[in-house]
Design an enzyme around this catalytic site. Structure first.
Site: not given
Length: 401
Positions: A122, A191, A216-217, A360
């Site tokens: 990322f 991560d 938050y996911k 996605r």
């Protein structure tokens, strides 16, 4: 063929969907980017703001226990990531935690000058790792995934990777890479942003040294929710927090001009926690009460399989077909993926686009049924085959986030 009705009838997680507030007419397949709102979060925020803050004011640091929340809320995360509660802390953002732990880890291997990561990691992780390398006089070596193990040698201080690729959804063999890194004398930092809350992560058994993750996911903590960090218990006393703040002091209310780190995981706190955001994350984590994370991972795999089957061959699969090496989202490639995603959103299926050509779709098992996902797959397939995405209103924009 997978039968959605049969799968729903046998689903041990069906009860969890009632814990969320979702708009009518929407199938939400973007929980891998922002989790849905738990039904209880609004009341919890009202309680924290109106009563704890509004009525009790500063006393709530003690009466409401605010001061202990970074560790207490971390206890809810522990069973989701296979760690002991005293190895976890809720604080700051994923990026800040990554910086703190990467600096701390590299300081434990002062004779080694390489941080090893994946070229497709990322972007923010790479930015942070490059900053650590620049500040510490090290070199960031980012290699293709297939070359990670061969790049391990006596110069590598830290291997820093994301467990689940944010684009393809392919997951790393965490245990295998931890073992390989340790065999070369390096430490590991993971991560977990696309793994925590959807996969049965096991930091302890896999031999991980350090880890970070966002709230938050799949943890449903709300936009910009606090993150968490993990430091293996036996490493905690050896590590220094490179961003020392008063909340990580052994006696913060002594207001000592000289920093003395707290014992254990507490030393990795920096500044004052955001209490309203912490309250929302705590409520999001309650969504997992009574839920076995192994059931969550199993359902995520089956939801992905069902979606792939429902979409069929009208899109090119860019994720692993095998659910055992796939995270909680599925990605398809198409030259006009942006337009397809926008057309699907207009029909009530919310996914997202990742440049340059990826559509996605994420599967949060707590609030998605198999029937939802089969219907969503049929809608996406119809969008593609009907050509509705060719309409001018779905034209790709120059800048897409």
């Amino acid at each position: 063929m997978l039968d959605p009705a049969e799968l729903d009838a046998a689903d041990p997680l069906t009860f969890a969907k009632a814990r969320f507030q979702l708009p009518d007419g929407v199938i939400y397949l973007d929980g891998n980017s922002l989790g849905a709102l738990p039904s209880s979060t609004t009341d919890r925020l009202r309680l924290t703001s109106e009563r704890e803050w509004g009525e009790n004011l500063i006393a709530s640091w003690i009466t409401a226990g605010w001061i202990d929340w970074p560790r207490q809320i971390a206890e809810r995360i522990a069973p989701l990531v296979g760690a002991s509660p005293d190895e976890l802390l809720v604080c700051d953002s994923t990026s800040i935690n990554l910086f703190k732990l990467a600096m701390a880890a590299c300081a434990l291997r002062p004779e080694r000058k390489i941080i090893l990561s994946e070229a497709g990691n990322f972007p923010t992780d790479l930015y942070m790792l490059q900053s650590v390398a620049d500040l510490a006089g090290l070199t960031l070596r980012a290699v293709p995934r297939a070359e990670l193990r061969s790049a391990l040698d006596e110069t590598v201080a830290l291997v820093a990777l994301t467990q689940v690729d944010y684009r393809s959804g392919e997951r790393h063999d965490m245990a295998g890479l931890n073992s390989a890194a340790h065999g070369a004398g390096a430490l590991t930092l993971w991560d977990l942003s696309h793994g925590a809350g959807v996969l049965a992560v096991d930091l302890s058994r896999s031999g991980a040294d350090f880890a970070v993750g966002c709230g938050y996911k799949y943890l449903n903590g709300g936009p910009g929710a606090p993150a968490f960090l993990f430091v293996r218990r036996d490493l905690q006393g050896c590590c220094a927090n490179p961003l020392p703040g008063w909340f990580g002091h052994s006696s913060p209310f002594d207001f000592d001009a000289n920093y003395r780190p707290a014992a254990g995981i507490g030393r990795f706190q920096t500044g004052t926690p955001s209490i309203l955001a912490m309250a929302a994350l705590d409520e999001g984590l309650k969504s997992f009460d009574g839920v076995a994370i192994a059931d969550v991972e199993a359902k995520a795999g089956r939801l992905g399989d069902l979606f792939i089957e429902s979409v069929g061959d009208c899109l090119s699969l860019a994720s692993p077909m095998d659910a055992s090496i796939r995270g909680g989202h599925v990605v398809f490639g198409h030259d006009h993926a942006y337009a397809i995603v926008q057309a699907a959103i207009e029909r009530g299926v919310i996914g997202d686009f990742r440049a340059p050509n990826l559509a996605r779709f994420g599967f949060a098992p707590l609030y998605l049924s198999y029937s939802d996902v089969a219907r969503a797959g049929a809608i996406v397939r119809d969008v593609v085959l009907s050509g509705v995405w060719r309409e001018a209103r779905f034209a790709e924009r120059k800048a897409v986030t």
